[in-house]
Design a protein around this motif. Sequence first.
Motif, mmCIF file in Angstrom:
data_model
loop_
_atom_site.group_PDB
_atom_site.id
_atom_site.type_symbol
_atom_site.label_atom_id
_atom_site.label_comp_id
_atom_site.label_asym_id
_atom_site.label_seq_id
_atom_site.Cartn_x
_atom_site.Cartn_y
_atom_site.Cartn_z
ATOM 1 N N ILE A 163 -3.508 4.036 -0.211
ATOM 2 C CA ILE A 163 -4.243 2.824 -0.605
ATOM 3 C C ILE A 163 -4.501 2.851 -2.102
ATOM 4 C CG2 ILE A 163 -6.457 1.606 -0.410
ATOM 5 C CD1 ILE A 163 -6.447 2.484 2.591
ATOM 6 N N ARG A 222 -5.901 7.042 2.580
ATOM 7 C CA ARG A 222 -6.700 6.691 1.397
ATOM 8 C C ARG A 222 -5.876 6.859 0.110
ATOM 9 N NH1 ARG A 222 -10.703 9.783 4.054
ATOM 10 N NH2 ARG A 222 -12.146 8.397 5.131
ATOM 11 N N LEU A 255 -2.495 -3.008 4.657
ATOM 12 C CA LEU A 255 -2.977 -1.767 5.269
ATOM 13 C C LEU A 255 -2.052 -1.313 6.398
ATOM 14 C CD1 LEU A 255 -5.151 0.394 5.314
ATOM 15 C CD2 LEU A 255 -6.454 -1.043 6.874
ATOM 16 N N ASP A 276 -1.427 2.088 -3.994
ATOM 17 C CA ASP A 276 -1.025 0.683 -3.816
ATOM 18 C C ASP A 276 -1.805 -0.264 -4.710
ATOM 19 O OD1 ASP A 276 0.570 -1.275 -2.328
ATOM 20 O OD2 ASP A 276 -1.362 -1.920 -1.506
#
Length: 173
Positions: A169, A166, A114, A172
């Motif tokens: 993320i 977001r 993160l 990822d």
Amino acid sequence: MPSEKTLTGLDQAAWEELVTRFGGRMWAVARACGLGPADAADAVQGAWLRMVENLDGIRDPERVGAWLVTTTRHEAVRLARRSRGERPGPSALTDAVVPDPAASVVNADVGRRLWLLLDGLAEPCRSLLRLYALNPDAKYAQISMRLGLPIGSIGPTRSRCMSRLRALIEEDR
């Protein structure tokens, strides 16, 4: 010019570096234990106090951060129990703070990923979200002064930045 020595034996620059490096993480640990802002501040302050009291006993300076986080967690659990009117038994504190090793590894890995994704954001998103992560109770006026953003743009900017994070993320995964 050498800096003045403090009562703890650390020079002011070293002390400030410790606070800058670990203060936000300590605050996050205290808040994660369910403490309000005042109790979280007490837990963090208590951990710093324990460090000062044990400064001569530090054997491995590389582990100071882990020690501070663990001590903050102990202080936070103690304060949380006290606020609920509980009295810890002999093993209550240890039982409450012994994390599941597997969960710790997963949490650390997720946290590292993160932070790496956050580093990939452009400014002001990177600084704004870091500031929120490390100082969850920061007021808009403080953020405005720190980042040089108009107060009225902080909420909308934060929302856009969270959307970008977001999306990163999701990519990822």
